[in-house]
Design an enzyme around this catalytic site. Structure first.
Site, PDB file in Angstrom:
ATOM      1  N   GLY A   2       0.847  -1.192  -0.080  1.00  0.00           N
ATOM      2  CA  GLY A   2       0.007  -0.020   0.034  1.00  0.00           C
ATOM      3  C   GLY A   2       0.835   1.083  -0.055  1.00  0.00           C
TER       4      GLY A   2
ATOM      5  CG  PHE B  96       0.587   5.527   7.527  1.00  0.00           C
ATOM      6  CD1 PHE B  96       0.497   6.967   8.126  1.00  0.00           C
ATOM      7  CD2 PHE B  96      -0.287   4.875   8.321  1.00  0.00           C
ATOM      8  CE1 PHE B  96      -0.453   7.256   8.733  1.00  0.00           C
ATOM      9  CE2 PHE B  96      -1.103   5.037   9.272  1.00  0.00           C
ATOM     10  CZ  PHE B  96      -1.358   6.217   9.547  1.00  0.00           C
TER      11      PHE B  96
ATOM     12  CG  ASP C 247      -7.040  -5.534  -4.735  1.00  0.00           C
ATOM     13  OD1 ASP C 247      -6.606  -5.569  -3.737  1.00  0.00           O
ATOM     14  OD2 ASP C 247      -8.466  -5.359  -5.126  1.00  0.00           O
TER      15      ASP C 247
ATOM     16  CE1 TYR D 287      -8.978  -0.047   9.668  1.00  0.00           C
ATOM     17  CE2 TYR D 287      -9.417   1.340  11.686  1.00  0.00           C
ATOM     18  CZ  TYR D 287      -8.611   0.947  10.689  1.00  0.00           C
ATOM     19  OH  TYR D 287      -7.442   1.657  10.748  1.00  0.00           O
TER      20      TYR D 287
ATOM     21  CE  LYS E 241      -5.815  -1.502  10.506  1.00  0.00           C
ATOM     22  NZ  LYS E 241      -4.608  -1.859   9.424  1.00  0.00           N
TER      23      LYS E 241
ATOM     24  CD  GLU F 247      -5.080   9.250  -1.471  1.00  0.00           C
ATOM     25  OE1 GLU F 247      -5.395   7.816  -1.375  1.00  0.00           O
ATOM     26  OE2 GLU F 247      -4.372   9.698  -2.347  1.00  0.00           O
TER      27      GLU F 247
END
Length: 252
Positions: free
Chosen positions: A9, A14, A58, A151, A155, A187
């Site tokens: 990514g 980051f 992806d 989400y 994590k 973003e």
């Protein structure tokens, strides 16, 4: 100190800041992302194909991920630092109103994608008896909030997977760090709010959030410590952020 770093990514936020920081320190960089045009621009910006190798795929696609990792050229194949940065959040609706497809996308990216890349890179680190895996967790893995549901769950998985992997690696010199950032202007929120830039911007206005460069500096620090030191987990927030109070709300 120099070597080869792989950042997933890596086309924004980051990831892009980390790739740039390590490149400026003389490291070779492997950057993955879905946007070929950004990857090409970063390769040119950071020193060309001799210094930067890019992989456009992806991370939620297992076959594409496996092929990309298996096809690393020899000059970039020995990864010294892996930064599992690719991830996303989608939506803030309560669990009973969420889109199941968005839930699965978060799981496929934040959990399965991280697992696939780690499994591809880790055997080489163990064989060479050196390396560092930095997983990008989140304060959401520790502190749940309304609308965080899946989400937050992804994590929390990253946190426990990092701890368990460190246990598996005891007796080797391979290090594992779970880095847990709080509010940082990237973003991330634009993606979460499905392209609504005004809504995303409202989260940061007046809140003095962290910047991607701050996170890149932290990643540099944890990986530059003496080889005998392992930072297991590191939670960071902007000064303006703290924990939410316990909620009390009347039942309907």
């Amino acid at each position: 100190m120099s070597g080869t770093i792989l950042v997933t990514g890596g086309t924004s936020g980051f990831g892009a800041a980390t790739a740039q920081h390590f490149s400026e320190q003389g490291w070779k960089v492997v950057i993955t992302g879905r946007r070929r045009e950004r990857l090409d621009a970063m390769q040119e910006q950071l020193g060309g194909p001799e210094r930067v190798h890019t992989l456009a795929f992806d991370i939620a696609d297992r076959r594409a991920t496996d092929a990309a990792m298996a096809g690393l050229p020899e000059a970039f194949a020995d990864i010294d630092v892996l930064v599992n940065n690719a991830g996303l959040a989608l939506g803030r609706e309560p669990a009973h109103q969420c889109d199941l497809d968005e839930w699965e996308t978060m799981v496929d990216t934040n959990i399965k994608g991280l697992l696939r890349v780690t499994r591809a890179v880790l055997p080489g680190m163990v064989e060479r008896n050196r390396g560092h895996v930095v997983n990008l967790g989140s304060v959401a893995g520790n502190w749940p909030y309304p609308g965080g549901n899946v989400y937050c769950g992804t994590k929390a998985f990253v946190q426990q997977f990092s701890r368990a992997m460190r246990s598996d690696l005891q007796g080797t010199r391979v290090r594992v760090t779970n880095l847990e950032p709080g509010l940082c202007e990237t973003e991330f929120s634009v993606v979460r709010f499905r392209g609504d830039e005004d809504k995303a911007k409202s989260l940061y206005e007046g809140n003095d959030p962290m910047l991607p460069e701050d996170i890149a500096e932290i990643i540099w620090w944890v990986t530059s410590l003496p080889a005998r030191v392992n930072v297991n987990s590191l939670e960071v927030m902007p000064v303006t952020q703290s924990w939410a109070p316990l909620a009390v709300k009347p039942v309907r």
